[in-house]
Every structure is written in C-alpha cells, then in structure tokens.
Motif scaffolding. Sequence first.
Motif, PDB file in Angstrom:
ATOM      1  N   UNK A 111     -13.624 -33.501  23.588  1.00 44.03           N
ATOM      2  CA  UNK A 111     -12.693 -32.352  23.323  1.00 44.03           C
ATOM      3  C   UNK A 111     -11.329 -32.438  22.884  1.00 44.03           C
ATOM      4  N   UNK A 112     -10.944 -34.250  23.386  1.00 39.45           N
ATOM      5  CA  UNK A 112      -9.647 -34.508  22.843  1.00 39.45           C
ATOM      6  C   UNK A 112      -9.383 -34.930  20.931  1.00 39.45           C
ATOM      7  N   UNK A 113     -10.814 -35.245  20.809  1.00 35.45           N
ATOM      8  CA  UNK A 113     -11.219 -35.097  19.339  1.00 35.45           C
ATOM      9  C   UNK A 113     -11.319 -34.190  18.414  1.00 35.45           C
ATOM     10  N   UNK A 114     -11.254 -33.442  19.297  1.00 35.15           N
ATOM     11  CA  UNK A 114     -11.641 -31.775  18.738  1.00 35.15           C
ATOM     12  C   UNK A 114     -10.362 -31.277  18.358  1.00 35.15           C
ATOM     13  N   UNK A 115      -8.875 -31.326  19.596  1.00 38.15           N
ATOM     14  CA  UNK A 115      -7.886 -30.733  19.970  1.00 38.15           C
ATOM     15  C   UNK A 115      -6.903 -31.654  18.887  1.00 38.15           C
ATOM     16  N   UNK A 116      -7.083 -33.137  18.480  1.00 41.05           N
ATOM     17  CA  UNK A 116      -6.329 -33.748  17.878  1.00 41.05           C
ATOM     18  C   UNK A 116      -7.156 -33.252  16.214  1.00 41.05           C
ATOM     19  N   UNK A 117      -8.211 -33.509  16.272  1.00 41.39           N
ATOM     20  CA  UNK A 117      -8.379 -33.524  14.752  1.00 41.39           C
ATOM     21  C   UNK A 117      -8.209 -32.114  13.978  1.00 41.39           C
ATOM     22  N   UNK A 118      -8.524 -31.073  14.643  1.00 39.83           N
ATOM     23  CA  UNK A 118      -8.161 -29.478  13.876  1.00 39.83           C
ATOM     24  C   UNK A 118      -6.915 -29.832  13.273  1.00 39.83           C
ATOM     25  N   UNK A 119      -5.877 -29.661  13.497  1.00 40.04           N
ATOM     26  CA  UNK A 119      -4.853 -29.905  13.056  1.00 40.04           C
ATOM     27  C   UNK A 119      -4.610 -31.058  11.603  1.00 40.04           C
ATOM     28  N   UNK A 120      -5.186 -32.022  12.142  1.00 39.17           N
ATOM     29  CA  UNK A 120      -4.764 -32.350  11.089  1.00 39.17           C
ATOM     30  C   UNK A 120      -5.495 -32.358   9.610  1.00 39.17           C
ATOM     31  N   UNK A 121      -7.481 -31.790   9.633  1.00 38.94           N
ATOM     32  CA  UNK A 121      -7.444 -30.969   8.697  1.00 38.94           C
ATOM     33  C   UNK A 121      -6.968 -29.929   8.347  1.00 38.94           C
ATOM     34  N   UNK A 122      -6.193 -29.144   9.576  1.00 36.64           N
ATOM     35  CA  UNK A 122      -5.261 -27.915   9.139  1.00 36.64           C
ATOM     36  C   UNK A 122      -4.719 -28.978   8.018  1.00 36.64           C
ATOM     37  N   UNK A 123      -4.063 -29.245   8.240  1.00 38.19           N
ATOM     38  CA  UNK A 123      -2.445 -30.024   7.355  1.00 38.19           C
ATOM     39  C   UNK A 123      -2.926 -30.385   6.377  1.00 38.19           C
ATOM     40  N   UNK A 124      -4.007 -31.417   6.341  1.00 33.51           N
ATOM     41  CA  UNK A 124      -4.735 -32.142   4.923  1.00 33.51           C
ATOM     42  C   UNK A 124      -4.888 -31.287   3.902  1.00 33.51           C
ATOM     43  N   UNK A 125      -5.797 -30.288   4.543  1.00 34.90           N
ATOM     44  CA  UNK A 125      -6.364 -28.773   3.355  1.00 34.90           C
ATOM     45  C   UNK A 125      -5.411 -27.986   2.734  1.00 34.90           C
ATOM     46  N   UNK A 126      -4.264 -28.102   3.594  1.00 39.64           N
ATOM     47  CA  UNK A 126      -3.557 -26.611   2.856  1.00 39.64           C
ATOM     48  C   UNK A 126      -2.670 -27.840   1.803  1.00 39.64           C
ATOM     49  N   UNK A 127      -2.176 -28.671   2.251  1.00 38.32           N
ATOM     50  CA  UNK A 127      -1.755 -29.937   1.694  1.00 38.32           C
ATOM     51  C   UNK A 127      -2.765 -29.424   0.013  1.00 38.32           C
ATOM     52  N   UNK A 128      -3.638 -30.160   0.634  1.00 40.51           N
ATOM     53  CA  UNK A 128      -4.630 -30.514  -0.811  1.00 40.51           C
ATOM     54  C   UNK A 128      -5.085 -29.284  -1.666  1.00 40.51           C
ATOM     55  N   UNK A 129      -4.784 -28.368  -1.098  1.00 37.43           N
ATOM     56  CA  UNK A 129      -5.078 -26.870  -1.316  1.00 37.43           C
ATOM     57  C   UNK A 129      -3.179 -26.542  -2.779  1.00 37.43           C
ATOM     58  N   UNK A 130      -2.629 -26.916  -2.043  1.00 34.86           N
ATOM     59  CA  UNK A 130      -1.927 -27.002  -3.062  1.00 34.86           C
ATOM     60  C   UNK A 130      -0.834 -27.663  -3.602  1.00 34.86           C
ATOM     61  N   UNK A 131      -2.048 -29.111  -3.494  1.00 36.07           N
ATOM     62  CA  UNK A 131      -1.972 -30.094  -5.241  1.00 36.07           C
ATOM     63  C   UNK A 131      -2.761 -29.336  -5.928  1.00 36.07           C
ATOM     64  N   UNK A 132      -4.022 -28.921  -5.535  1.00 35.93           N
ATOM     65  CA  UNK A 132      -4.515 -28.330  -6.606  1.00 35.93           C
ATOM     66  C   UNK A 132      -4.311 -27.141  -7.375  1.00 35.93           C
ATOM     67  N   UNK A 133      -4.105 -26.623  -7.127  1.00 32.66           N
ATOM     68  CA  UNK A 133      -3.064 -25.422  -7.464  1.00 32.66           C
ATOM     69  C   UNK A 133      -2.138 -25.861  -8.743  1.00 32.66           C
ATOM     70  N   UNK A 134      -1.572 -26.764  -7.885  1.00 36.25           N
ATOM     71  CA  UNK A 134      -0.182 -27.712  -9.062  1.00 36.25           C
ATOM     72  C   UNK A 134       0.261 -28.398  -9.881  1.00 36.25           C
ATOM     73  N   UNK A 135      -1.698 -28.856  -9.695  1.00 36.52           N
ATOM     74  CA  UNK A 135      -2.186 -30.057 -11.214  1.00 36.52           C
ATOM     75  C   UNK A 135      -2.891 -28.875 -11.996  1.00 36.52           C
ATOM     76  N   UNK A 136      -3.470 -27.781 -11.530  1.00 41.76           N
ATOM     77  CA  UNK A 136      -4.113 -26.348 -12.577  1.00 41.76           C
ATOM     78  C   UNK A 136      -5.759 -26.962 -12.678  1.00 41.76           C
ATOM     79  N   UNK A 137      -6.275 -27.753 -10.708  1.00 39.36           N
ATOM     80  CA  UNK A 137      -7.803 -27.604 -11.342  1.00 39.36           C
ATOM     81  C   UNK A 137      -8.159 -26.673 -11.321  1.00 39.36           C
ATOM     82  N   UNK A 138      -9.479 -26.591 -11.904  1.00 42.31           N
ATOM     83  CA  UNK A 138     -10.559 -25.019 -12.268  1.00 42.31           C
ATOM     84  C   UNK A 138     -11.525 -24.946 -11.869  1.00 42.31           C
ATOM     85  N   UNK A 139     -12.402 -24.031 -10.131  1.00 42.06           N
ATOM     86  CA  UNK A 139     -13.436 -25.138  -9.519  1.00 42.06           C
ATOM     87  C   UNK A 139     -14.243 -23.697 -11.733  1.00 42.06           C
ATOM     88  N   UNK A 140     -14.010 -22.767 -11.201  1.00 42.09           N
ATOM     89  CA  UNK A 140     -14.621 -22.700 -12.171  1.00 42.09           C
ATOM     90  C   UNK A 140     -15.775 -22.616 -13.950  1.00 42.09           C
TER      91      UNK A 140
END
Length: 415
Positions: free
Chosen positions: A254-283
């Motif tokens: 339970x502690x890993x879940x509580x610690x890991x979830x917010x870290x994953x959320x922050x990392x992914x938000x930063x990653x998606x912003x970076x993806x949009x910024x550099x113009x990567x296109x999954x299409x």
Amino acid sequence: MGNNNLIIENMADPQALERLYRKEPEIFKKAFSYAWEHNPDSQVLAAWHERLYFKETEHTEKTSLPLKNFLFMGILAILAGISSRIIFHYVEQEAIAPINLIFGVLPFIAAYFVYNSKPRKNVIYTIALLFLVSGFYLNILPLELKDSTILAYLHLPVFLWVLLGLAFTGNEHGIGQTRLAYLKFNGEFCILYASMAISGMLLTALTMQLFSFVGMDISQFYFKNVVLFGAAALAIVAAYLVSGNLKLSKNIAPYIAKIFSPLVLVTLIVYLITVIWVGKNPFLDRNFLLSFNGILLSVLAVTIFSITESGKDEKKNISDFINFALIVLALIIDSVAFSAIVFRLSSYGITPNRLAVLGVNILIWANLIWIMITYMHFLKNKTGPLAIQNAVTKYLPVYGLWAAFVTFAFPLIFK
C-alpha cells in the motif's frame, strides 16, 4: 479403576465431574480415556472430550497444515527449477522458442494454487487442458520470427496469467473480491520476488568474485545451473510466502502504491508536455507509437495496482484524486494511440501488428471508461470503492479472451 468408576458413575452429574476434574486434573484426564472408550455415545463425555482435547487437536492441525504446504511448495520449487533447466537446454539448441521457459514456472504456481483452493474437478481439468494445449500449440508454430508468431509469443503469457487467476480463485472465480485478491497477490508477489532477486544477484556477484580470485570463470556454468534454477524455484517460494499472508509484502505494497502513483503522474505530465514541445508525432513515427502504447500499459498497471491496494475505505483521500487523474491521463494517451493506429491502418493497410495494437487499445479504452465513470460516482459519493474494484476485476476475462485470440488465431489467419 476407582477414578474410572467415579467418572462413569457421575456421568449424569456435571457438577460432580467438574469437582473430580478440579481436584486432580491429570488423574482425571488419564482416567477419562477409559470412561470415553466404554461410553462413546454419552453426550456429556463427548463434551468433556472436546474440552480436554480440543486445543491439542487444533494445535496439531495448525502445525501439520503449514508443514504440508511447505513440503509441497518445496517439491514444486525443485520441479520448477529442474524443468526450467531442461527447457533452457532445448532453447540453447534452438529446438524450441525461448518463450517456453514460462512453462517451467507458471504450471507449478498453478499447481500450488489448485492445492490451496481445492477447486472442483472440472476447473482442475480445464486448467490442465489449457496449459497442455497452449504448450503443444506454441511448439507447432514455425520458429521463423514472423509478425503473427511474435504476437503469439507476446500474448501467450497474458492468457496464461489469466489462466493462473482461475487456479488462484478456484470455485470462486466469478466473485469480484476473489479476483481482487488475485490482483493484490500479483502486486505483492512482484515486490517480494524483486526483493529476493536483488539478494540473489548480490550472492551471484559475490560468488563470481570469489572464484575469480582463484582464476576460475564459472559464469556460464553458474548461470545455467544455479541462477536459472534459482530464479524458477524462487517464483514458487514467493507465491508460497505471499499466499501465506507474509506481512512484509502486504505492509509494503500500500505504501508503494501511495508513493509511486503521484510520481508516475508527475513524470507523465512532464513527458507529455515535452512530447508536444519537441513535436513528436505518433501518427507518423511507428517506434514512437509503440512506446506510446508501452506507456499506456504501464499507466494502466500502476492505476490498477493503486486501486487494488486502496482497500475498502469509504472515505476519499488524496490518493483517490491521483488515481482518477492517472485514469484520465491514460484515457488521453489511449485515445491518441487509438487514433494513430486507425490512421496507420487506413493509410498503410492491415497487418498483424496493427490489428493487435488496435484490439488492445479498444479493450483498454473501454475498461478505462468504465473505471473512470465509477470513480466519478465514487468521488461524488454516489457509490463505494467496491464499484471501482468491480470495474477492474470483472474485465480481466476480456483481456484473457483477446490474448487467447491473438495467440491461437493470428498465426492461422496471417500465415
């Protein structure tokens, strides 16, 4: 004999029997066996028999059952290690595909689950038959790495994982709480196995270093005969420890879940912003689309792990809002990936890989929608956490059916 006669003579007088017992308990207990042997139909003596021997019987059962489980686990662990070593030999000879190594572990974990859950015979026969059919079918596929064959190799473990869940849940495979227990088992199993594997790696490094001091390189021999055996056997040991309510993994998860979830959320938000910024296109970028789907699966796994470890607490906390944000984020990622794969299908045609990715995206998208709706109701106090957990557990067979379809049908459809 006098005491024996007194017990028999006073069978109809509970107060007299109690007086005799309190006066000389040890003598009474020894004498009781004679009275019980000659009056087995007496309800009074039957009650005294339970009073005198219940704790001993209970203690015997408690000590013998863990011993039996331990011995059975030990046998399965040895068999898993030996089987994995034999399978690896044929993998080295390139006679069979490396994916066969899962059959050196999963059937033995399933056997331990069946031993614990005691399911009906038809459930046991189904599990055994599907394992046999999977192993046979896997090894009649051509060893050439065609797309459809690779997809079968990738989806077979998912199908067998769902089959393992059937062994875990047994006769209660349709009950949501039992399925949830299986998901919790997986999280705790991974934590415990990783912890023990790290210890094993340290032992391996120490062993290599010690033998290097005397000028011997035993790396190949040690990997084939010790590391491989130990990795397979360790999986059975970890399953036994987690099934035995090991407090270490259950307290940490339970502690890993509580610690890991917010870290994953922050990392992914930063990653998606970076993806949009550099113009990567999954299409247009195939490799980026594959990595995008890998991220989606990771987010889904983290979200499910966090939900299963949240318990039955009706009170909302910050973890629930983080979980909901992860679900929304995963839904956005899935929608983008789904659009990209539809674009690639319409532009470049149908291939096994594109069709498999499309199917996975549709399944995950539907599951995320269900989880998100139930989470919204929970956050609005319209439902409890059980509805969220049901949205997770009731969908598991769907993933298993899709994995089975890709594993068994794709090699036939896309020859």
